[in-house]
Design a protein around this motif. Structure first.
Motif, PDB file in Angstrom:
ATOM      1  N   LYS A 134      18.003  30.372 -12.796  1.00 30.46           N
ATOM      2  CA  LYS A 134      18.881  29.668 -13.732  1.00 30.46           C
ATOM      3  C   LYS A 134      19.736  30.692 -14.464  1.00 30.46           C
ATOM      4  O   LYS A 134      19.344  31.861 -14.581  1.00 30.46           O
ATOM      5  CB  LYS A 134      18.049  28.901 -14.766  1.00 30.46           C
ATOM      6  CG  LYS A 134      17.113  27.832 -14.231  1.00 30.46           C
ATOM      7  CD  LYS A 134      17.790  26.470 -14.177  1.00 30.46           C
ATOM      8  CE  LYS A 134      16.885  25.422 -13.543  1.00 30.46           C
ATOM      9  NZ  LYS A 134      16.391  25.767 -12.167  1.00 30.46           N
ATOM     10  N   PRO A 135      20.871  30.284 -15.015  1.00 26.68           N
ATOM     11  CA  PRO A 135      21.711  31.227 -15.756  1.00 26.68           C
ATOM     12  C   PRO A 135      20.920  31.940 -16.851  1.00 26.68           C
ATOM     13  O   PRO A 135      20.012  31.362 -17.460  1.00 26.68           O
ATOM     14  CB  PRO A 135      22.791  30.326 -16.372  1.00 26.68           C
ATOM     15  CG  PRO A 135      22.875  29.163 -15.463  1.00 26.68           C
ATOM     16  CD  PRO A 135      21.489  28.961 -14.935  1.00 26.68           C
ATOM     17  N   ASP A 136      21.253  33.203 -17.025  1.00 23.32           N
ATOM     18  CA  ASP A 136      20.678  34.028 -18.101  1.00 23.32           C
ATOM     19  C   ASP A 136      19.261  34.509 -17.827  1.00 23.32           C
ATOM     20  O   ASP A 136      18.639  35.119 -18.684  1.00 23.32           O
ATOM     21  CB  ASP A 136      20.717  33.292 -19.457  1.00 23.32           C
ATOM     22  CG  ASP A 136      22.138  32.879 -19.820  1.00 23.32           C
ATOM     23  OD1 ASP A 136      23.080  33.621 -19.449  1.00 23.32           O
ATOM     24  OD2 ASP A 136      22.322  31.820 -20.434  1.00 23.32           O
ATOM     25  N   MET A 137      18.753  34.257 -16.599  1.00 21.02           N
ATOM     26  CA  MET A 137      17.452  34.825 -16.244  1.00 21.02           C
ATOM     27  C   MET A 137      17.631  36.226 -15.670  1.00 21.02           C
ATOM     28  O   MET A 137      18.616  36.521 -14.999  1.00 21.02           O
ATOM     29  CB  MET A 137      16.764  33.967 -15.170  1.00 21.02           C
ATOM     30  CG  MET A 137      16.259  32.612 -15.656  1.00 21.02           C
ATOM     31  SD  MET A 137      15.674  31.582 -14.278  1.00 21.02           S
ATOM     32  CE  MET A 137      14.202  32.516 -13.799  1.00 21.02           C
ATOM     33  N   SER A 138      16.656  37.100 -15.923  1.00 21.18           N
ATOM     34  CA  SER A 138      16.554  38.347 -15.173  1.00 21.18           C
ATOM     35  C   SER A 138      15.469  38.130 -14.132  1.00 21.18           C
ATOM     36  O   SER A 138      14.367  37.693 -14.486  1.00 21.18           O
ATOM     37  CB  SER A 138      16.194  39.503 -16.098  1.00 21.18           C
ATOM     38  OG  SER A 138      17.308  39.828 -16.888  1.00 21.18           O
ATOM     39  N   ILE A 175      24.005  34.734 -13.686  1.00 22.60           N
ATOM     40  CA  ILE A 175      25.020  34.259 -14.625  1.00 22.60           C
ATOM     41  C   ILE A 175      25.604  32.957 -14.087  1.00 22.60           C
ATOM     42  O   ILE A 175      25.417  32.610 -12.905  1.00 22.60           O
ATOM     43  CB  ILE A 175      26.162  35.294 -14.800  1.00 22.60           C
ATOM     44  CG1 ILE A 175      26.837  35.561 -13.439  1.00 22.60           C
ATOM     45  CG2 ILE A 175      25.620  36.594 -15.375  1.00 22.60           C
ATOM     46  CD1 ILE A 175      28.094  36.394 -13.547  1.00 22.60           C
ATOM     47  N   SER A 176      26.283  32.213 -14.970  1.00 19.44           N
ATOM     48  CA  SER A 176      26.971  31.028 -14.450  1.00 19.44           C
ATOM     49  C   SER A 176      28.415  31.419 -14.190  1.00 19.44           C
ATOM     50  O   SER A 176      29.029  32.187 -14.939  1.00 19.44           O
ATOM     51  CB  SER A 176      26.878  29.862 -15.428  1.00 19.44           C
ATOM     52  OG  SER A 176      27.785  30.050 -16.477  1.00 19.44           O
ATOM     53  N   TYR A 177      28.989  30.896 -13.126  1.00 15.83           N
ATOM     54  CA  TYR A 177      30.334  31.282 -12.729  1.00 15.83           C
ATOM     55  C   TYR A 177      31.000  30.049 -12.131  1.00 15.83           C
ATOM     56  O   TYR A 177      30.448  29.427 -11.231  1.00 15.83           O
ATOM     57  CB  TYR A 177      30.264  32.422 -11.712  1.00 15.83           C
ATOM     58  CG  TYR A 177      31.614  32.928 -11.297  1.00 15.83           C
ATOM     59  CD1 TYR A 177      32.351  33.760 -12.146  1.00 15.83           C
ATOM     60  CD2 TYR A 177      32.170  32.543 -10.083  1.00 15.83           C
ATOM     61  CE1 TYR A 177      33.597  34.220 -11.777  1.00 15.83           C
ATOM     62  CE2 TYR A 177      33.415  32.998  -9.711  1.00 15.83           C
ATOM     63  CZ  TYR A 177      34.132  33.835 -10.569  1.00 15.83           C
ATOM     64  OH  TYR A 177      35.380  34.288 -10.194  1.00 15.83           O
ATOM     65  N   ASP A 191      20.537  39.986 -12.575  1.00 14.89           N
ATOM     66  CA  ASP A 191      20.734  39.012 -13.649  1.00 14.89           C
ATOM     67  C   ASP A 191      21.518  37.823 -13.114  1.00 14.89           C
ATOM     68  O   ASP A 191      22.519  37.990 -12.421  1.00 14.89           O
ATOM     69  CB  ASP A 191      21.538  39.649 -14.798  1.00 14.89           C
ATOM     70  CG  ASP A 191      20.758  40.786 -15.444  1.00 14.89           C
ATOM     71  OD1 ASP A 191      19.535  40.636 -15.630  1.00 14.89           O
ATOM     72  OD2 ASP A 191      21.384  41.839 -15.707  1.00 14.89           O
ATOM     73  N   LYS A 243      24.115  38.936 -10.415  1.00 13.36           N
ATOM     74  CA  LYS A 243      24.640  40.300 -10.527  1.00 13.36           C
ATOM     75  C   LYS A 243      23.481  41.220 -10.161  1.00 13.36           C
ATOM     76  O   LYS A 243      22.490  41.293 -10.885  1.00 13.36           O
ATOM     77  CB  LYS A 243      25.100  40.519 -11.980  1.00 13.36           C
ATOM     78  CG  LYS A 243      26.082  41.637 -12.190  1.00 13.36           C
ATOM     79  CD  LYS A 243      26.526  41.704 -13.659  1.00 13.36           C
ATOM     80  CE  LYS A 243      26.598  43.136 -14.127  1.00 13.36           C
ATOM     81  NZ  LYS A 243      26.718  43.243 -15.601  1.00 13.36           N
ATOM     82  N   LYS A 292      35.510  35.172 -23.032  1.00  8.95           N
ATOM     83  CA  LYS A 292      34.176  35.243 -23.640  1.00  8.95           C
ATOM     84  C   LYS A 292      33.659  33.843 -23.991  1.00  8.95           C
ATOM     85  O   LYS A 292      32.662  33.387 -23.467  1.00  8.95           O
ATOM     86  CB  LYS A 292      34.262  36.094 -24.929  1.00  8.95           C
ATOM     87  CG  LYS A 292      32.958  36.725 -25.303  1.00  8.95           C
ATOM     88  CD  LYS A 292      32.839  38.148 -24.690  1.00  8.95           C
ATOM     89  CE  LYS A 292      31.420  38.644 -24.721  1.00  8.95           C
ATOM     90  NZ  LYS A 292      31.324  40.112 -24.650  1.00  8.95           N
ATOM     91  N   ILE A 296      26.159  29.134  -9.960  1.00  5.48           N
ATOM     92  CA  ILE A 296      25.562  30.341 -10.512  1.00  5.48           C
ATOM     93  C   ILE A 296      25.747  31.493  -9.549  1.00  5.48           C
ATOM     94  O   ILE A 296      26.043  31.308  -8.366  1.00  5.48           O
ATOM     95  CB  ILE A 296      24.057  30.140 -10.826  1.00  5.48           C
ATOM     96  CG1 ILE A 296      23.267  29.897  -9.537  1.00  5.48           C
ATOM     97  CG2 ILE A 296      23.860  29.016 -11.818  1.00  5.48           C
ATOM     98  CD1 ILE A 296      21.755  29.923  -9.772  1.00  5.48           C
TER      99      ILE A 296
END
Lengths: 313, 313, 313, 313, 313, 313
Positions: free
Chosen positions: F8-12, F75-77, F73, F84, B30, F81
């Motif tokens: 960008k990360p955290d965008m829908s 996410i960063s990984y 969505d 999902k 997390k 990025i």
């Protein structure tokens, strides 16, 4: 006075020419005397000649590169013609006059130099402009008169300048197509790439490789000329290193004598354009001896290929 | 304090070491946090390490080449060992101190430098003696500390000096056998052949190739250093050209990056002796990882050979 | 009696020499008769000779390798000199006497053999000492007199021994520098590496390649000589295999005829030292024909290079 | 008992198989235990297996080449299947039994040996017949069971014999077409060309290269076997030298490890036929993994080509 | 009338022969006249000839390929013989008659054509059968008479057919051994692989390469012949593409002029069998000039090897 | 709707994109379900995506090359990025619409086609004009949309046209400099040189090599296209043969897949200009991933060089 190209069997001729090769022979028979085997050349062509009765002094002064005036009889011998020299006298000439007896580039020197100088003046990089201008200035006479090689291609008076000029024109065409090159770098590289030849070769007339030329090569000689000039003018940094790189890499491959391979686009283009111009000159040289529709012998300098001269060319 | 070589699983250790590689990772889970993947090295060996809880400041200062002091627990992981860092602190050190954490040549620097300097002093040619002495003087610190390469062979502190020293000893043996060589030229060539590496590489510690190094190469860099030094000292002529030639030709073949091939005996010997010392070093490096009687994997730098370590060695 | 080197045009001479080449020609004119084209050689040099009036018996006995005694007149012909033979007689000589008319190594045979034998006696490995000693003993006469090749380098009487001797001296110098080599193995390899040449070549005098030599090569011939000797003496195991390996690998690369590449350090050094001595001999051979400051023609056996003889050598 | 080829996910199976590869792993989690990664093989195919709970003794005896009997559950894992071993026990077997678990040639050994033996018996040359027969007799067991290589082609039980057999059949076809070959020489060469592999490889089962094999190579090993056999039987002269030549030259080029190139027709054919059979085997191996109409990846051993499996094959 | 092989010095002979080479020379002396240097050839061999007194008309009609009848005196000259022509007259002959004066294949044309035709008739693939039959039918006369090359191998009348025939026999032997090949494809490939030579070469008699032959090569010429024939007959799909592939790939390597490498087994075999037959022919050609036990000069087309002719062959 | 480059990360996000790669995975855990690994691409860039809950039907229709519309969505990984996917739907589109989601040439298609067509219209040779025009007409759609390769350079929509266009511009510049070339031949060669690629590659979108492409190559395919077109239009003779030659020779060397080497000047220029444009494209591709002042990794397709991106570019 006859041009060599116009000489035919059974003519008595007078001529002015340069001695492009000479050796001393001994006559057969009881009273062996020296005679001279000559190749006489003017801009129209060349002819074998024998001088059966030179004096010892004649033998001493009739050296390679001497310009001579004389008369003789033309005979046919085997499948070609030969001149029997009757009289021969060495002329005192300047080197400039001497060059008029040798083949030279098909374009006017001033036209070519103007293209070079205009290109230098238009460079936006002060460093590249100053380095290039100063080096060309220092070696102006040699740069304008030297051949680019002793054989294979551009082996004539002004050959170095003509080769540089043609490459510069092609490089400009390529720069136009892509639009994202460092033109100053590319053009400075083209202009200076073979400058080391002014030390690698012994001169403009009947040139041979100097000891320094054989031991160091024009690539490394030219490299130090640029580096020393940049140091002298106080220029350092990436632009100078890239210009050095272009000269070092311009043979494109290690096995052709470049210590490094082209690592920037301008170096790659310099190599490829050098290649184009050299190959066109080698094709032209090979075509000279071919009739339309004829196939050449294998040509070592062109990967042992045979060339074909089309019917229509 | 433990030497890295002595660390075993399940030990708690304190250490001083240099960071020879470092990268930042992200923890899973997390709350992703930064952690550090490290390779720690001292003269006895190297060990993988993980530091799971560095601060942002720690991440900034723990750079490649930093000397650190710390403590941690050694665990076994897969087939090898790893350290879990507990505490870590960057030390302020001089470069000289820093080098003590890196592998270096097996001979004393002063012994090697004495051999070099004595050889220079014994040269009978004033030109070669002055040029060689002055160049070594100008670059003394780098010449004494740099490696000779970044991998394959002599990739350690003083590697350049050690390589030069071994070559010089072998060259002297060969000079004794033949007796008709220009020893001054040969020994000056040996001493200066790789001097361009002081500009081709970025430094003695964790070296990489500079842009200049990649674009020009140590052969051409070294060549201009000699030519400029000779011009500065006022030396010209054959001796200087031959020394330039030795440096340019020392890779022996165009495909190895020499723009000219060896054309005098001393140049040929320089190339062959360089080759001997490089290959002995590569064999030794390969043998390190082999048990007696074992055969190595294929080694690219040795023409893809496998090597064999005899039972008795 | 005159040495060949001292013969000058217009001298009448007497001489003893060996016939190093011979062919039969036919005179022009009505009454065609046989005459002999000869190259006569003594240790001082060689001279072309014509014998215009040999008998049929003379033509039969004047074969390559015959030692002759005679007289004649020296004339100048083209750019060189020639002897017109007046009288010629074949001498009965032993092979040992015959060799005195041919060029040979610049060192005394006994000095060289002592170095070889002392080296063998100092070997600590009984196996290597016994195998090497026994093989040299079996082929002592050939090993001492054969050339190492028919051309390019060491193509003279005792050439094989001289080549082996020089290599041994260099190998010892290298062994001193590194200190961690198996010296017995290295020196045994040096001494035996070319022993197969005693079967590859037909003899010490005017040698040619035997059918066996062409079909198997001296590397494989020498390999079986060692293997059979080891079996005969009852030696097996790694030492023997390594010695076999050194001989098989001594050309260093597959394309030079080694079926395996050097896989231990001693094999690599053997290859490199062989190379050094061969190349030094090829340089010396090329230098013989060059004036100081002169550049040679391209030399095929040296990668088509031109060589330069410095002003000072 | 199930054949490996018949195993499917979710089956519980019993089996007998050979361990063709094995390594020991550590389980994750708190209580790290050893487990075994296995590749189990029978003549029908191979399967990955994990044994999660071996004893220390199990880990010691489950070595490469061991024949085992056991039971387990087959699961699907990623895109393939895997066995979870429940029970495993090493069987005591003879080498002959062991080979039954490994892939072997598609022809009966006795059929192939009969062809070899009949060919030998029909040779008219007593020397070639005796040498060939005696060598095959001496190494009969190995010659019949060894593979011809450890990978690429004929890397299975009897591979050496099968390769020799196929080559012999092709060589006979070629001999029929030309009619002017020395058939005894050609066939003896075919039969003996790879015999050195019985010393180059460690055995018929899970073979690797021996130190002797790496250091000398099967070509030189086989060469000395023939030379020593001929000496032992008292045969000398051209026939023996030619047979030696065929074996030495059978890789056809120096760069493939032959110290000499084929110089007689039978040597050239031996090389070419060896090449045909090796390449057909490599094509077959590549085709195994391809569907009709599919193109392979690049295959290093076939000059980096891609192969195509036609729709109809 | 004498066969050329039977001519001996001092004979006066009459003959019928073909002129295989001719050039015009000029006599020495005051009154220079034309004379003819001839090589006369019949199936038994060839002889140099001089005709000292031809008319201008004789010089015009005595061209390469002319069949002549005449008489003359045979003399010995240097180490060989020469004919002094007394009378010479050009005969009017058909090409078929003309070929009788040139060397040709050692097998009967009808026997070879029957093998080709039977093979075609037995093809099970209608597409391959129709394409092959139609192409051979279209070019029947050339296919039966052309050589396969102008030098090196199969450079005689029917050489193309003989080469194809021998390859077909070997290919059948190989197909028998493996049993899993597409025989129709392989045999069609063999029959058509060199068909492009009927356009690459100028004719069956004194052939040279055509401009089209030099510019396109027989591989690409043959490829378009097959593609156009298949389109004309309405065949498409994999079988046709594979046949095209076999022809394109039959030189086996890019550097030998194949634009693609063999990617199916039949293509690989075609290449290897072509190689076998070419090399056997080159060996036979080299053996012709060798005595038993003699070693040849280096042969460029066989990788610069020397060949050995065994005592017993 | 978002462009991929802007995600960008955290965008829908909602998006329209093409699937450029896809594979099916299995989830871990008890209830293994299929999921989709996707690479989604629009003209702005590409992004990895996971769709964890596709239906079986989704798995069937989400194929490579499908155009989809959806939401998800970001996410960063690891260091990059990932999307999902929440919803995804395949759109019915024409190929023209589909291409809009893929990278394409930086010039307008109509501009490039006008240059090509104008060049054709200006040809003075009726034969070359008709053949070129008709072939471009027949394959217009493919010629305008295909890439020139699947990787390395010009691997984008319209890549073939763009490559042809740039080469044509450079060729015109070169033709201007020399003035003695057959411009019609050169320009026809440029326009048609890679036309065979419309059969060598499978299509404009996600292209791969066809079986025919692998087995014959675009050089030979293009050659037969020209030859069949010329035959169909009734043109024969030197002009046609030269055009065939240009296409066959345009890789310049046998080892690059040309069955013949350039034998006329226009063929040589075509090869050299092809080379220039390919190399410039490879440099640009390599520069994309480099910061100013950075050196690249070794690039296999550029002779394993490293490239340098200057500070100023």
């Amino acid at each position: 006075m006859e041009k060599i190209k116009e000489m035919k069997p059974d003519m008595s001729v007078t001529f002015e020419a340069i001695i492009s090769q000479v050796s001393i022979g001994k006559t057969n028979g009881k009273n062996k005397r020296n005679y001279l085997n000559l190749i006489l050349e003017d801009q129209s062509g060349e002819i074998d000649a024998k001088w059966w009765s030179p004096t010892d002094h004649d033998c001493q002064v009739c050296v390679q590169g001497a310009v001579v005036k004389g008369s003789g009889d033309v005979i046919s011998y085997n499948d070609s013609i030969q001149m029997k020299v009757a009289k021969l006298e060495v002329l005192e000439v300047t080197d400039e006059e001497r060059m008029k007896f040798l083949p030279s580039a098909p374009l006017d020197v001033e036209v070519m130099m103007k293209e070079i100088n205009d290109t230098i003046s238009n460079m936006q990089s002060k460093a590249l402009r100053d380095i290039t201008r100063s080096l060309i200035h220092d070696h102006r006479a040699s740069f304008m008169s030297y051949p680019a090689a002793t054989r294979n291609h551009h082996d004539f008076i002004n050959g170095l300048l003509y080769h540089t000029y043609c490459m510069l024109k092609i490089a400009k065409g390529i720069a136009d197509v892509y639009g994202n090159l460092n033109n100053d770098l590319l053009f400075a590289g083209v202009i200076l790439h073979d400058l080391g030849k002014v030390k690698e070769l012994s001169g403009a007339i009947t040139p041979h490789y100097t000891a320094e030329g054989n031991l160091l090569g024009h690539i490394s000689i030219g490299h130090t000329m640029i580096k020393e000039k940049a140091d002298q003018l106080g220029y350092h940094g990436e632009e100078v290193v890239l210009l050095e790189h272009l000269v070092l890499a311009h043979h494109g491959k290690n096995e052709f004598g470049s210590p490094v391979l082209p690592q920037v686009k301008e170096a790659e283009i310099l190599y490829l354009v050098d290649n184009i111009d050299a190959r066109m000159a080698m094709f032209d040289k090979a075509y000279e001896g071919l009739a339309p529709g004829e196939t050449s012998k294998r040509i070592f300098a062109l990967e042992n290929r045979t060339l074909y001269r089309p019917e229509s060319q």
